[in-house]
Write a protein that holds these residues in place. Structure first.
Motif, PDB file in Angstrom:
ATOM      1  N   GLU A 155     -39.022 -23.192   1.932  1.00 21.78           N
ATOM      2  CA  GLU A 155     -37.753 -22.469   2.150  1.00 21.78           C
ATOM      3  C   GLU A 155     -38.008 -21.020   2.526  1.00 21.78           C
ATOM      4  N   ALA A 211     -37.487 -18.571   5.959  1.00 20.57           N
ATOM      5  CA  ALA A 211     -36.713 -17.330   5.898  1.00 20.57           C
ATOM      6  C   ALA A 211     -37.514 -16.127   6.359  1.00 20.57           C
ATOM      7  N   ASP A 234     -35.115 -14.199  11.231  1.00 22.44           N
ATOM      8  CA  ASP A 234     -34.061 -15.031  11.803  1.00 22.44           C
ATOM      9  C   ASP A 234     -34.493 -15.693  13.092  1.00 22.44           C
ATOM     10  N   GLU A 286     -36.434 -11.188  -4.016  1.00 22.39           N
ATOM     11  CA  GLU A 286     -35.225 -11.252  -3.201  1.00 22.39           C
ATOM     12  C   GLU A 286     -34.988 -12.719  -2.891  1.00 22.39           C
ATOM     13  N   HIS A 287     -33.731 -13.093  -2.842  1.00 24.02           N
ATOM     14  CA  HIS A 287     -33.466 -14.478  -2.490  1.00 24.02           C
ATOM     15  C   HIS A 287     -33.707 -14.693  -1.009  1.00 24.02           C
ATOM     16  N   PRO A 288     -34.471 -15.741  -0.660  1.00 29.20           N
ATOM     17  CA  PRO A 288     -34.700 -15.991   0.771  1.00 29.20           C
ATOM     18  C   PRO A 288     -33.441 -16.526   1.459  1.00 29.20           C
ATOM     19  N   HIS A 289     -33.338 -16.179   2.713  1.00 24.90           N
ATOM     20  CA  HIS A 289     -32.222 -16.712   3.501  1.00 24.90           C
ATOM     21  C   HIS A 289     -32.800 -17.464   4.680  1.00 24.90           C
ATOM     22  N   SER A 305     -30.138 -24.515   6.404  1.00 21.72           N
ATOM     23  CA  SER A 305     -29.628 -24.534   5.039  1.00 21.72           C
ATOM     24  C   SER A 305     -30.643 -25.178   4.096  1.00 21.72           C
TER      25      SER A 305
END
Lengths: 632, 548
Positions: free
Chosen positions: A404, A408, A411, A500-503, A507
């Motif tokens: 995940e 990330a 982008d 930090e939360h990965p983005h 999804s």
């Protein structure tokens, strides 16, 4: 409480000293002493851990200054320890797995007459590795770093009567040297940049430093990590290191030492965060290695070498995660810990299989062992499910998070590339691990009597070996889930590594789903290839890629052609320059002075009158020069 | 002239002013007085003690005198005369201060070690049942004559060498402590004359020995004449021979002109020419280029124990005198003498090192080596800083023991003709006598200035002082010379250890404890000062202040 920290290192160090200096008197009790001190160190670790849990997150770090090591004006090196959450994690892993492997070795090394020495080396390794992770400055870390290198060298070459083991030890030592140079250069750069080695001041003053210097330091640290953690391009030693006794492979070359590079990068996170180029290099190295190791793992018939390829690949995951910055550090360490459990378990299982099979390592000569060694089969099987990331087991929780985080990365295209590589790696992992599993435990029995007529009689290993395997199997099953419960592990490490939360670019459920699909594809392909038809006892010729992978993707050939030949050419040309130019100048000078000497010597003709004239002339010059000096 | 007239001359003479008896501080002069007194006693021993017992009495007397004098030096140093209590004694003739006491102590110790080598009687086989030493049986007999043979047969020995060496040591003790130019000159003569004699006393190769002595005497007299002339000129300039008095005139703090010298006083030309001549006299003694040419011939010809003694003790004394002259008398002239001394130091270092390359005789090799070392020490002298003084003191202490030890080893390597000094005969010595060769190698490494020997510590100290004193160029030349010099030192080591021994090579004599002590002290000092020099550097540092 902080006064106990030194005890962590002192206990195994004492063990090493006693065992290595004690002589034959300790042959009967040595392994108990070594194991006891390893367990003692673990107990201290647990004590410190419970104490740490009692405090709130921000005040958990402990510090102990032992003594001033090199006190020189402008150069301060202290022997001081720092125990924060990151170090604590490592301490528990090292002493915990270490203690289990000490216990396992009691049985495994039972018939070796140098068992005392073996335990001495193991204790030495524990001491050095603990020093590495609790040092509060880079210089002391370097001491531990070299210490584990030494212990690794001694243990790989433990069966030094085998030329292959001696060569492997030398190879590991030499390749590690390259990485060590990186670390020493990084430390020197730090000293010139920050004027200190201590983690605190160095990492705090990163903000005031130019990015160029930080990138240089970061790349040198990466080089160090590549050496110790067997990452491309310094990966070539790990496969050969399997010449060492199997407990060593489990402890040093799977669970702990080879993860030192991940520790180094995570510890130096502040430097990498401020140097994006170095960070990118870290990610690339991790991505390349995780595929590289996985491919090598697919082709090996030697069970330990297949596992070594797998280790390389899994550490590639960790390095990749560590290169992702705050979104990845915690997962890198989490995967490191879960990997410590299941990979150590897999190696101990492999050792147990070898123990029952007269030290045979070729998986083509195994087959159907599940009936003969049920405990080994079950524990190995659980480790297998964990490493391929079977949902619910440890590996799933940690590896899935890394994939995940890789998606990330950014982008754009890089997020897709790194995420895709990590995903592909998961598929290949499932393939080669299924292959190992099927070739070892399923199918027909393929072993035969050897030349001297000894047919192996596979049997389950003694309790001292199976119990550690069972304990590790528990870790393989539950650790990941436990860590992920309520994100407890991430929160635990957050004060040290940030989070930090990965983005990800796609999804999270989609990633999880595709991971599971890729995993099933890999495992299914392996079943089709090895489960449906009998495995040939002699390896088929195989495709070009297979043959290359069997030769470790030509790593040694590459090194030989580029480094060995290149080095030889370089030395030859240097010798040529030395002989012609340097010697020419030197000999010319010598001849010149010799000639001058011969001529001056003639002035010394033995006549007192000539000497008197020279004195007279000398005095005249002396007077003239003195007067001249006054005149000008 | 009648008796009464004589009587009237006697009685009618104008009454003369009462002469004040000079005050002499006997306690502070004790070291010198003991040595000179023992030397006088030694002459009485020569006259009154029977031939058989003379050797033992002389050796005993000499050793006791040197030890007692050394104890006196230690006592004076402990009494603070090396630092706070430093003073000028004997009506301004002698200084008792740190450098003087340090150098006197060094001279006494090296003298003691040298006397041990003088007293060695086991190296040569006994002649006609008599033990023989390195000295001729009867100096007055013509070499090769019947009277010489008779003297040898009778078992004569030249025990005069012991009082002679005591006289020389007495002169050396005064030389670095002399505080006026006349005392300097007297001390120079007192130390030189016995040395000329000692040089002529070799038992073997007597003609060469006598040639060396005559050359040394002629050239020494020549240089003494220059020095004395320089003293006269400087007196004409300053109106005084006292060091402090001259320094005051040079500085310009004293303006009053002695009416008798009204025409010359304060004339700088006199000062410069005179100072250059005095310097020349001292540079001759230390063996600096271009006043070095006596060194190889004399070192080679003199009996080897005497060579060791000269090379060590004389050099210490002469450098002490040079230091005091430059630092006490001529500091005001620093900008005049420093460039000149630069030239001398560079030439000395380079020529000493370069010419040594092609030497084939070990004694001549060591002679040129001593010239090169004189250059290195000069580099420290030129620093003109307190560190310069202390580094030179340390270097002298370190160097003198190495030198005596090295020459003592040379006395051991012998063949039918006495000492085998040609280098070709030393080939393969390491195989034949590993211990002797190893000891000599230690000395050679110290000469070369290899770390962990005293030579390194000393060289480092003088070069450091020179660099800090602004003589960086000198250090560069010094290091280059050291590199050249290392070549021939190492070459001897290679020769000893890596060449095949010759079939009829020399033998290594088994010495008595006397020579063993001399060599042992050399090795011990070399290693102690090399491994742990700090204590002695501190000592030299504390001793590094001249009284004025």
């Amino acid at each position: 409480m902080e006064n106990l920290i030194a005890l962590l290192v002192a206990a195994p160090l004492l063990g090493a000293a006693v065992l290595l200096c004690g002589g034959r008197r300790l042959d009967r009790t040595g392994h108990w002493i070594g194991t006891l001190l390893a367990v003692a160190s673990f107990a201290v670790g647990v004590l410190l851990f419970t104490d740490m849990l009692g405090k709130d997150a921000e005040h958990r770090a402990l510090h102990q200054a032992l003594f001033s090591w090199i006190p020189v004006e402008g150069f301060q090196a202290d022997v001081a320890f720092q125990l924060d959450q990151l170090s604590m994690t490592f301490v528990l892993l090292i002493t915990g797995v270490g203690s289990l492997i000490h216990i396992y070795s009691i049985g495994y090394m039972e018939h070796d007459e140098r068992r005392r020495r073996f335990f001495g080396y193991l204790n030495l390794f524990l001491a050095a590795m603990l020093l590495l992770v609790i040092a509060d400055n880079y210089l002391l870390l370097y001491v531990g770093w070299e210490g584990v290198g030494l212990a690794s060298y001694l243990l790989i070459g433990f069966w030094q009567h085998k030329p292959s083991a001696a060569t492997a030890a030398k190879k590991a030592f030499l390749v590690n040297r390259v990485g060590d140079m990186g670390l020493s250069i990084a430390i020197m750069l730090m000293f010139t940049t920050f004027g200190t080695f201590a983690f605190g001041p160095v990492l705090e003053s990163v903000g005031d430093t130019g990015e160029g210097k930080l990138t240089a330091i970061g790349l040198m640290l990466l080089l160090a990590a590549c050496g110790k953690s067997a990452q491309v391009p310094l990966q070539s030693w790990l496969g050969d290191a399997m010449e060492g006794p199997t407990p060593v492979s489990a402890l040093i070359h799977a669970a702990t030492m080879v993860t030192a590079g991940v520790y180094l990068i995570t510890r130096s996170g502040a430097i990498f965060n401020a140097a994006p180029d170095a960070q990118l290099a870290v990610v690339i190295v991790g991505a390349v290695t995780l595929i590289f190791g996985a491919i090598v793992g697919c082709a090996k018939d030697d069970i330990k070498k297949a596992l070594a390829g797998s280790t390389m690949s899994q550490i590639g995951y960790m390095i990749l995660a560590a290169g992702l910055g705050p979104i990845g550090y915690a997962f890198a360490i989490m995967h490191l810990v879960t990997h410590g459990f299941f990979k150590a378990g897999l190696f101990l299982g492999a050792g147990s299989v070898m123990h029952g099979m007269n030290d045979e390592v070729d998986m083509r000569k195994y087959g159907g062992l599940r009936k003969y060694m049920p405990v080994t089969f079950v524990t190995f099987g659980l480790g297998y499910l964990a490493i391929i990331g079977f949902p619910g087991l440890s590996g799933f929780w940690s590896k899935d998070k890394i994939i995940e985080a890789a998606f990330a990365y950014d982008d754009g295209i890089r997020g897709w590339i790194f995420g895709g590589v990590a995903l592909l790696g998961a598929g290949i992992t499932a393939f080669y691990m299924t292959r190992v599993m099927i070739m070892t435990f399923f199918g027909e029995k393929r072993w035969q009597p050897d030349e001297s007529g000894n047919e192996p009689h596979p049997h389950e290993s003694p309790k001292s070996m199976t119990i550690p395997m069972i304990v590790l199997a528990f870790g393989s099953v539950f650790a990941g889930g436990l860590f992920s419960l309520n994100e407890s592990f991430v929160k635990w490490l957050e004060p040290v590594t940030q989070f930090e939360h990965p983005h990800p670019v796609i999804s999270v459920p989609a990633i999880t789903a595709s991971t599971v699909v890729v995993l099933l594809l890999g495992a299914g392909l392996a079943y089709l290839m090895y489960g449906r038809k009998p495995v040939p006892v002699t390896a088929p010729r195989g495709s070009l890629l297979t043959r290359a992978a069997r030769r470790d993707l030509l790593q040694d050939d590459f090194n030989h052609v580029v480094l060995v030949r290149g080095g030889e050419h370089l030395t030859r040309s240097l010798v040529y320059v030395d002989h012609t130019v340097v010697d020419g100048v030197v000999n010319g000078t010598a001849a010149g002075f010799g000639g001058l000497s011969g001529r001056l010597r003639k002035l010394q003709n033995g006549f007192a009158r000539s000497y008197a004239v020279s004195m007279f002339g000398g005095t005249a010059i002396l007077i003239a020069a003195t007067l001249l000096m006054r005149a000008v | 002239m009648s008796a009464s007239a004589v009587h009237s001359l006697w009685t009618m003479a104008a009454p003369i002013d009462k002469i004040d008896a000079p005050t002499i501080e006997y306690t502070q002069l004790l070291p010198t007085l003991i040595v000179i007194g023992a030397a006088v006693l030694g002459i009485l021993v020569e006259a009154f003690v029977g031939r058989k017992a003379r050797y033992y009495v002389q050796v005993f007397l000499t050793v006791v005198a040197l030890v007692a004098a050394f104890a006196a030096v230690i006592g004076l140093a402990a009494g603070g005369y090396a630092s706070t209590e430093a003073k000028i004694v004997a009506m301004g003739a002698i200084a008792v201060d740190g450098p003087a006491l340090f150098l006197q102590g060094t001279i006494l110790l090296t003298g003691l070690v040298a006397v041990f080598t003088f007293a060695e009687r086991r190296l040569d086989p006994a002649a006609h049942g008599n033990h023989v030493d390195s000295f001729t049986a009867q100096a007055a007999s013509v070499p090769g004559s019947e009277s010489e043979q008779a003297a040898v047969k009778a078992g004569f020995t030249t025990t005069e060498v012991f009082p002679l060496s005591l006289f020389a040591i007495g002169g050396m003790l005064v030389f670095p402590a002399a505080n006026d130019l006349l005392t300097l000159f007297i001390a120079l003569e007192v130390l030189s004359l016995p040395l000329y004699l000692l040089c002529a006393l070799a038992r073997r190769k007597r003609l060469m020995s006598q040639e060396a002595a005559v050359k040394y005497f002629l050239l020494g007299a020549f240089s003494s004449a220059f020095l004395l002339f320089g003293v006269a000129l400087v007196y004409g300039y300053a109106g005084t021979v006292s060091y402090a008095g001259i320094a005051d005139v040079v500085d310009g703090t004293v303006q009053t002109v002695d009416p008798a010298l009204a025409g010359t006083m304060g004339n700088d030309a006199l000062l410069l020419v005179g100072a250059a001549m005095i310097l020349m006299g001292l540079l001759f003694k230390v063996g600096a280029v271009p006043f070095h040419m006596w060194t190889p011939d004399v070192y080679q010809g003199a009996p080897t124990p005497v060579t060791g003694f000269m090379a060590a003790a004389t050099k210490v004394a002469a450098f002490g005198a040079l230091l005091r002259l430059l630092y006490v008398v001529l500091p005001g002239l620093r900008w005049d003498w420093r460039p000149v001394m630069w030239g001398v130091a560079i030439a000395t270092m380079l020529i000493g090192a370069i010419v040594a390359i092609t030497q084939t005789d070990i004694k001549r090799l060591l002679a040129y080596s001593s010239i090169a070392h004189a250059g290195f020490i000069l580099a420290g002298v030129i620093a003109a800083t307190p560190d310069g003084i202390s580094s030179v003191l340390f270097y002298l202490g370190a160097y003198s023991f190495v030198t005596i030890g090295a020459f003592a080893v040379v006395t051991l390597v012998r063949d039918a003709g006495g000492e085998a000094t040609h280098l070709s005969k030393w080939a393969g010595l390491g195989r034949r006598s590993p211990l002797v060769a190893a000891v000599f190698a230690v000395f050679l490494l110290a000469f070369a200035g290899i770390p962990l020997t005293s030579g390194f510590a000393g060289k480092f100290a003088v070069f450091k002082a020179a660099a800090e004193g602004g003589a960086g160029m000198l250090v560069v030349v010094g290091v280059i010379s050291s590199a050249i010099a290392a070549f021939f030192y190492i070459r001897v080591i290679v020769l000893m250890f890596f060449s095949e021994p010759k079939p009829e090579g020399p033998t290594v004599a088994v010495p008595s404890p006397l020579t063993i002590t001399a060599i042992g002290v050399g090795v011990a000092v070399t290693l102690v000062l090399g491994v742990a020099p700090q204590y002695f550097l501190d000592l030299a540092n504390q001793a590094g202040v001249f009284v004025r």
